[in-house]
Design a protein around this motif. Structure first.
Motif, PDB file in Angstrom:
ATOM      1  N   ALA A 246      -4.067  11.743   5.512  1.00 40.52           N
ATOM      2  CA  ALA A 246      -3.390  11.382   4.670  1.00 40.52           C
ATOM      3  C   ALA A 246      -4.025   9.660   4.386  1.00 40.52           C
ATOM      4  O   ALA A 246      -3.069   9.041   5.229  1.00 40.52           O
ATOM      5  CB  ALA A 246      -2.027  11.523   4.922  1.00 40.52           C
ATOM      6  N   HIS A 247      -4.076   9.225   3.590  1.00 37.21           N
ATOM      7  CA  HIS A 247      -3.890   7.456   3.578  1.00 37.21           C
ATOM      8  C   HIS A 247      -3.071   7.433   2.677  1.00 37.21           C
ATOM      9  O   HIS A 247      -2.474   7.319   1.269  1.00 37.21           O
ATOM     10  CB  HIS A 247      -5.097   7.216   3.171  1.00 37.21           C
ATOM     11  N   PRO A 248      -2.321   5.714   3.243  1.00 38.46           N
ATOM     12  CA  PRO A 248      -1.251   5.517   2.301  1.00 38.46           C
ATOM     13  C   PRO A 248      -2.087   4.209   0.878  1.00 38.46           C
ATOM     14  O   PRO A 248      -2.129   3.386   1.923  1.00 38.46           O
ATOM     15  CB  PRO A 248      -0.165   4.677   3.101  1.00 38.46           C
ATOM     16  N   MET A 249      -2.427   4.343  -0.365  1.00 36.85           N
ATOM     17  CA  MET A 249      -2.901   3.990  -0.637  1.00 36.85           C
ATOM     18  C   MET A 249      -2.003   2.390  -1.350  1.00 36.85           C
ATOM     19  O   MET A 249      -0.604   2.861  -2.172  1.00 36.85           O
ATOM     20  CB  MET A 249      -3.762   4.306  -1.696  1.00 36.85           C
ATOM     21  N   HIS A 250      -2.322   1.157  -1.128  1.00 36.33           N
ATOM     22  CA  HIS A 250      -1.540   0.848  -1.630  1.00 36.33           C
ATOM     23  C   HIS A 250      -2.386  -0.873  -2.711  1.00 36.33           C
ATOM     24  O   HIS A 250      -3.241  -1.292  -2.392  1.00 36.33           O
ATOM     25  CB  HIS A 250      -0.441  -0.532  -0.420  1.00 36.33           C
ATOM     26  N   LEU A 251      -1.615  -0.797  -3.932  1.00 38.52           N
ATOM     27  CA  LEU A 251      -1.936  -1.562  -5.229  1.00 38.52           C
ATOM     28  C   LEU A 251      -1.684  -2.673  -5.203  1.00 38.52           C
ATOM     29  O   LEU A 251      -0.229  -3.260  -5.749  1.00 38.52           O
ATOM     30  CB  LEU A 251      -2.569  -1.265  -6.550  1.00 38.52           C
ATOM     31  N   HIS A 252      -2.035  -4.118  -4.924  1.00 39.81           N
ATOM     32  CA  HIS A 252      -0.682  -5.301  -4.582  1.00 39.81           C
ATOM     33  C   HIS A 252      -0.819  -5.427  -6.873  1.00 39.81           C
ATOM     34  O   HIS A 252      -2.144  -5.128  -7.123  1.00 39.81           O
ATOM     35  CB  HIS A 252      -1.453  -6.817  -4.704  1.00 39.81           C
ATOM     36  N   GLY A 253       0.135  -6.725  -7.138  1.00 38.74           N
ATOM     37  CA  GLY A 253       0.195  -6.910  -8.293  1.00 38.74           C
ATOM     38  C   GLY A 253       0.555  -6.011  -9.733  1.00 38.74           C
ATOM     39  O   GLY A 253       0.643  -6.487 -10.922  1.00 38.74           O
ATOM     40  N   PHE A 254       0.747  -4.555  -8.650  1.00 38.45           N
ATOM     41  CA  PHE A 254       1.142  -3.238 -10.279  1.00 38.45           C
ATOM     42  C   PHE A 254       2.342  -3.262  -9.391  1.00 38.45           C
ATOM     43  O   PHE A 254       1.379  -2.589  -8.460  1.00 38.45           O
ATOM     44  CB  PHE A 254      -0.044  -2.879 -10.518  1.00 38.45           C
ATOM     45  N   SER A 255       2.820  -1.901  -9.977  1.00 37.54           N
ATOM     46  CA  SER A 255       3.339  -0.852  -9.555  1.00 37.54           C
ATOM     47  C   SER A 255       2.721   0.340 -10.766  1.00 37.54           C
ATOM     48  O   SER A 255       2.204  -0.034 -11.635  1.00 37.54           O
ATOM     49  CB  SER A 255       4.978  -0.534 -10.316  1.00 37.54           C
ATOM     50  N   PHE A 256       2.050   1.740 -10.141  1.00 42.04           N
ATOM     51  CA  PHE A 256       2.089   2.726 -11.052  1.00 42.04           C
ATOM     52  C   PHE A 256       2.666   3.902 -10.685  1.00 42.04           C
ATOM     53  O   PHE A 256       3.497   4.248 -10.513  1.00 42.04           O
ATOM     54  CB  PHE A 256       0.406   2.181 -10.171  1.00 42.04           C
ATOM     55  N   TYR A 257       2.280   4.994 -11.914  1.00 42.56           N
ATOM     56  CA  TYR A 257       2.808   6.023 -12.353  1.00 42.56           C
ATOM     57  C   TYR A 257       1.731   6.916 -11.513  1.00 42.56           C
ATOM     58  O   TYR A 257       0.349   7.237 -11.121  1.00 42.56           O
ATOM     59  CB  TYR A 257       2.869   6.464 -13.717  1.00 42.56           C
ATOM     60  N   VAL A 258       2.558   7.567 -10.046  1.00 46.37           N
ATOM     61  CA  VAL A 258       1.780   9.076  -9.741  1.00 46.37           C
ATOM     62  C   VAL A 258       2.271  10.250 -10.319  1.00 46.37           C
ATOM     63  O   VAL A 258       2.892  11.473 -10.439  1.00 46.37           O
ATOM     64  CB  VAL A 258       2.679   9.083  -8.774  1.00 46.37           C
ATOM     65  N   VAL A 259       0.877  10.288 -11.986  1.00 45.22           N
ATOM     66  CA  VAL A 259       0.776  11.600 -12.371  1.00 45.22           C
ATOM     67  C   VAL A 259       0.330  12.301 -12.208  1.00 45.22           C
ATOM     68  O   VAL A 259       0.326  13.664 -12.572  1.00 45.22           O
ATOM     69  CB  VAL A 259      -0.526  10.727 -13.611  1.00 45.22           C
TER      70      VAL A 259
END
Length: 598
Positions: free
Chosen positions: A486-499
């Motif tokens: 498992a990998h925790p992927m993080h994006l700066h600058g945005f929140s995102f919908y986990v669809v």
């Protein structure tokens, strides 16, 4: 390369203009910033060397204002906060405000050599934290080397002034930061790993608010164990943060169920659970009702516990369980051991983690609407892999088959540049990065087949350039190269919908039919399942340079990261803010030692 036409300064990173800060309100002393729950507009953070002892091992760590964990920042939704960081330590450092979207303001986002040069010893820099839609619990941490092992703290964002929680206001609120402790110096461990190409040793203990608790070497740890005092019927809001460098974690409280109400600075449909699974970078808000019997037949003390959730069974893992103690102050004292949370899952319980994550749904109300994009402009499939690069000539390497460990996204192992990417983009400096990060892996294969051979990845500084306002879907696909994980992927600058999420290889002809486009969780960090996939969507309406990476820090160091460059829109309010005049200056180094100042 899409950068605006700006005049190049004399140096790629400016000399810091000491004392030149933007102030939005009266300054708070470090003590006020650390101890007051009243929101302040300005904080002073002093990076210093501090001696601490855990597990009977004393060592010097970097800390903020002498605290480990560091001070909590308190704010309201739609506030603007400034933090003046004074680097009084021995090394370069940057700070990141994890989960704050920073609209149009990548200059204060913080990742080293992505959006800024680091703050050098003896210098300071004022970050501007622009809070817009976030509400709940986020956190701040160092974003340089392995510094966030000890340089981190909570960000508490209350509802906008004049509004209230979407649930009954709790009697008290308690930040709980989960972490890891190494007896050795983590910087030395990182340097040794980079020298040999081998892995980083596992942590010696899991921690709760910086303490391992009294089950791990009790003679050393009992006196420092975190304690939470409660009264019957007075609801507590737990603000739980996983600040660990290497481990996802299970968390539970003996004798009590938890009502989860938020994650990553957004609200969730409430649900009650015996435990949570939380990845590095993630936060969860949960209500705890102190409701144990008072007739004298019950214990008055209950363990709060956290242990690693391990998915790569080929690797050594920290198997410690950290503890704190929840204690009723309105019950007779109890001399025996606290009750232990038997509902805490075993460290390899993938089914328990999957069941928990599957319950996350956004709260959908008039005050807290969702806006899930239904049309996608950019489709990306991004494979996640730990792999290798060849050992150098005349070197002996400790990685698999005598090579160096590396990591990649779509078989590109990211190389940090010497000029930060934001400046390179802003001033159209050529040769710093390549704007051709691929939308899909170079070779399609059975990604989750454990018999797939170890492969070499390719080094590169490749970024993804996106038009302003485009809707982007990224499907993260785990691979079994060197072991699925498992990998925790993080994006700066945005929140995102986990669809969407699932196990096995993503099937673009079938799996989108199972997407949740009604109430998916809105997060900034997603746990991609072992040998599985996770699909996220976001609208690229935040111009700037934004980092995307695995939140296992050694994977980031090995190259499991990339950058999104979102172009400016057509109006002034859809364009990046100008470059602040007091950005940290370019480094001059000799090996790993700072030479000094110009």
């Amino acid at each position: 390369m899409g950068g605006a036409a700006h005049k190049m300064p004399a140096r790629m990173c400016w000399l810091l203009l000491l004392g030149m800060v933007i102030t939005f309100g009266p300054a708070a002393s470090p003590a006020q910033a650390a101890d007051s729950s009243v929101p302040a507009n300005h904080y002073d953070f002093y990076i210093t060397e501090t001696n601490v002892t855990r597990l009977c091992h004393e060592k010097t760590i970097l800390s903020v204002n002498g605290q480990f964990p560091g001070p909590t920042i308190y704010a309201h939704k739609e506030d603007v906060v400034t933090v003046n960081v004074y680097n009084l330590g021995y090394k370069n450092i940057t700070l990141h405000w994890h989960g704050i979207d920073q609209p149009r303001n990548p200059w204060s986002d913080g990742p080293e050599f992505i959006t800024m040069c680091p703050i050098q010893p003896g210098s300071n820099f004022t970050y501007q934290i622009i809070i817009t839609e976030e509400e709940g619990t986020l956190w701040w941490h160092a974003h340089s080397d392995f510094d966030r092992a000890t340089v981190h703290g909570a960000i508490v964002i209350y509802p906008k002034r004049g509004t209230v929680y979407p649930y009954t206001k709790p009697h008290k609120e308690v930040p709980i930061i989960l972490g890891e402790w190494w007896n050795a110096d983590v910087e030395q461990l990182l340097e040794e790993s980079q020298r040999t190409g081998g892995d980083v040793p596992i942590s010696n203990a899991t921690t709760i608010n910086g303490q391992p608790g009294d089950l791990i070497n009790p003679s050393c740890s009992k006196n420092g164990t975190f304690r939470m005092l409660v009264e019957h019927g007075k609801t507590c809001l737990l603000r739980v943060i996983n600040a660990g460098l290497t481990n996802e974690m299970f968390f539970a409280v003996a004798g009590h169920r938890l009502t989860v109400v938020g994650t990553d600075g957004r609200y969730l449909k409430p649900f009650t659970t015996d435990y949570i699974m939380i990845s590095p970078g993630q936060t969860f808000n949960m209500l705890l009702e102190p409701n144990r019997p008072t007739n004298g037949s019950s214990n008055s003390r209950y363990y709060i516990a956290a242990r690693p959730f391990v998915t790569n069974f080929n690797l050594a893992a920290d198997n410690t369980t950290a503890t704190g103690i929840l204690e009723y102050v309105d019950m007779p004292p109890f001399a025996g051991l606290p009750d232990f949370p038997n509902q805490l899952p075993a460290s390899r319980d993938i089914a328990a983690a999957t069941a928990y994550t599957g319950q996350l749904r956004s709260l959908v109300t008039k005050e807290h609407p969702v806006d899930v994009p239904t049309h996608v402009d950019e489709n990306m499939i991004v494979t996640i892999a730990v792999n290798t690069v060849p050992c150098g000539a005349n070197e002996t390497c400790d990685g698999p088959q005598g090579n160096r460990l590396a990591a990649s996204l779509n078989n590109v192992s990211f190389v940090s540049p010497v000029v930060d990417i934001l400046d390179a983009y802003y001033y159209s400096i050529h040769g710093v990065y390549e704007p051709d990060f691929p939308n899909k892996p170079p070779i399609m294969f059975n990604f989750t087949d454990p018999s797939f051979p170890v492969n070499f990845t390719k080094r590169g500084t490749k970024v993804k350039v996106v038009e302003y306002g485009a809707v982007v879907e990224v499907v993260f696909q785990d691979t079994a190269i060197l072991g699925a994980e498992a990998h925790p992927m993080h994006l700066h600058g945005f929140s995102f919908y986990v669809v969407g999420r699932g196990f096995g290889n993503f099937d673009k002809s079938k799996d989108p039919a199972s997407y949740n486009l009604v109430d998916p969780p809105y997060q900034n960090t997603v746990s991609v399942p072992k040998a599985g996939w996770a699909a996220i969507r976001f609208r690229a309406a935040n111009p700037g340079v934004w980092y995307m990476h695995c939140h296992f820090d050694r994977h980031t160091v090995w190259g499991m990261d990339t950058v999104f460059i979102v172009k400016n829109g057509k109006t002034p309010n859809t364009q990046m803010l100008p470059r602040p005049p007091n950005m940290p200056r370019k480094l001059e180094t000799n090996g790993t030692k700072v030479k000094g100042f110009n």
